[in-house]
Design an enzyme around this catalytic site. Structure first.
Site, mmCIF file in Angstrom:
data_model
loop_
_atom_site.group_PDB
_atom_site.id
_atom_site.type_symbol
_atom_site.label_atom_id
_atom_site.label_comp_id
_atom_site.label_asym_id
_atom_site.label_seq_id
_atom_site.Cartn_x
_atom_site.Cartn_y
_atom_site.Cartn_z
ATOM 1 N N HIS A 123 0.849 -1.199 0.000
ATOM 2 C CA HIS A 123 0.000 0.000 0.000
ATOM 3 C C HIS A 123 0.884 1.250 0.000
ATOM 4 O O HIS A 123 2.078 1.175 0.266
ATOM 5 C CB HIS A 123 -0.817 0.086 1.296
ATOM 6 N N GLU A 166 2.506 -0.888 4.376
ATOM 7 C CA GLU A 166 2.266 0.481 3.915
ATOM 8 C C GLU A 166 3.596 1.173 3.665
ATOM 9 O O GLU A 166 4.500 1.121 4.505
ATOM 10 C CB GLU A 166 1.503 1.288 4.985
ATOM 11 N N HIS A 210 -2.555 -2.801 -3.334
ATOM 12 C CA HIS A 210 -3.953 -2.615 -2.936
ATOM 13 C C HIS A 210 -4.818 -2.404 -4.178
ATOM 14 O O HIS A 210 -5.943 -2.873 -4.265
ATOM 15 C CB HIS A 210 -4.052 -1.407 -1.985
ATOM 16 N N ASP A 212 -3.700 2.622 -4.642
ATOM 17 C CA ASP A 212 -2.343 2.580 -4.096
ATOM 18 C C ASP A 212 -1.710 1.193 -4.273
ATOM 19 O O ASP A 212 -2.445 0.212 -4.357
ATOM 20 C CB ASP A 212 -2.354 2.986 -2.603
HETATM 21 ZN ZN LIG Z 1 -4.083 0.713 0.631
#
Ligand SMILES: [Zn+2]
Length: 203
Positions: free
Chosen positions: A52, A134, A171, A181
């Site tokens: 992400h 992330e 994602h 993303d």
């Molecule tokens: Zn995401």
């Protein structure tokens, strides 16, 4: 004072495994309350890594807002965008900051709340069987730092030793149309080359 025996020294060295109950030793641990148990306790079910990107506020880097967001501790009056995040409870297993620093919020043995409504390769509910990473960054074509790729590669190299990871996806691939993303700024080729894995692992 007695000196420790060779065996005692070896035992103390062995007491520092890379992974401890799903926690990675080389990450800073900031545990988030936003997680649940995975539907399968079988570690062999953990087969997907979802990449992400996130920035809070959007396109601003360097603060601790993401860490606070994943801990339900964001000050919603701090920025107009944060109003939309009120009551939203999410997390990821890992966050890689712009300076390459790695933070872990949820044990990989537990189910973090990062993918939402999702599916990949014919199987839905990606949170059930994936690990979420992330990258601090902008999702609309923003580039990521070299040091972020380095941290991502070393983390994923260790993940594939610890878990039977079969796929890496964004994602945007597990929630197409709904999520964008990590976006065009993420270089999948570079990531693949660094990991040295075949095309079958990647979207
Ligand atoms: Zn995401």
């Amino acid at each position: 004072m007695r000196l420790p025996s060779t065996q005692q020294i070896q035992t103390s060295r062995q007491a520092l495994p890379t992974w401890d109950r799903g926690w990675y030793r080389f990450a800073k641990h900031i545990s988030s309350p936003n997680f649940g148990v995975r539907p399968s306790a079988d570690i062999s079910d953990i087969s997907l890594v979802v990449v992400h990107s996130i920035s809070l506020p959007p396109n601003e880097f360097g603060g601790d807002q993401i860490e606070r967001f994943f801990n339900n501790d964001l000050d919603h009056s701090e920025h107009p965008y944060f109003k939309d995040l009120e009551g939203v409870k999410v997390s990821s297993h890992f966050l890689i900051k712009r300076n390459g620093h790695l933070i872990q919020f949820v044990s990989c043995l537990d189910r973090a709340w990062h993918a939402g409504v999702s599916g990949y390769k014919g199987r839905d509910n990606c949170n059930d069987y994936s690990i979420g990473i992330e990258l601090e960054g902008a999702e609309f074509g923003g580039k990521f730092e070299d040091i972020q790729y380095e941290t991502l590669t070393s983390l994923c190299s260790s993940l594939i030793c610890e878990f039977p990871i079969a796929h890496f996806a964004g994602h945007e691939h597990v929630a197409p149309g709904r999520k964008k993303d990590p976006g065009a700024g993420f270089t999948w080729d570079l990531f693949q080359k660094s990991l040295g894995l075949s095309d079958s692992f990647f979207p």
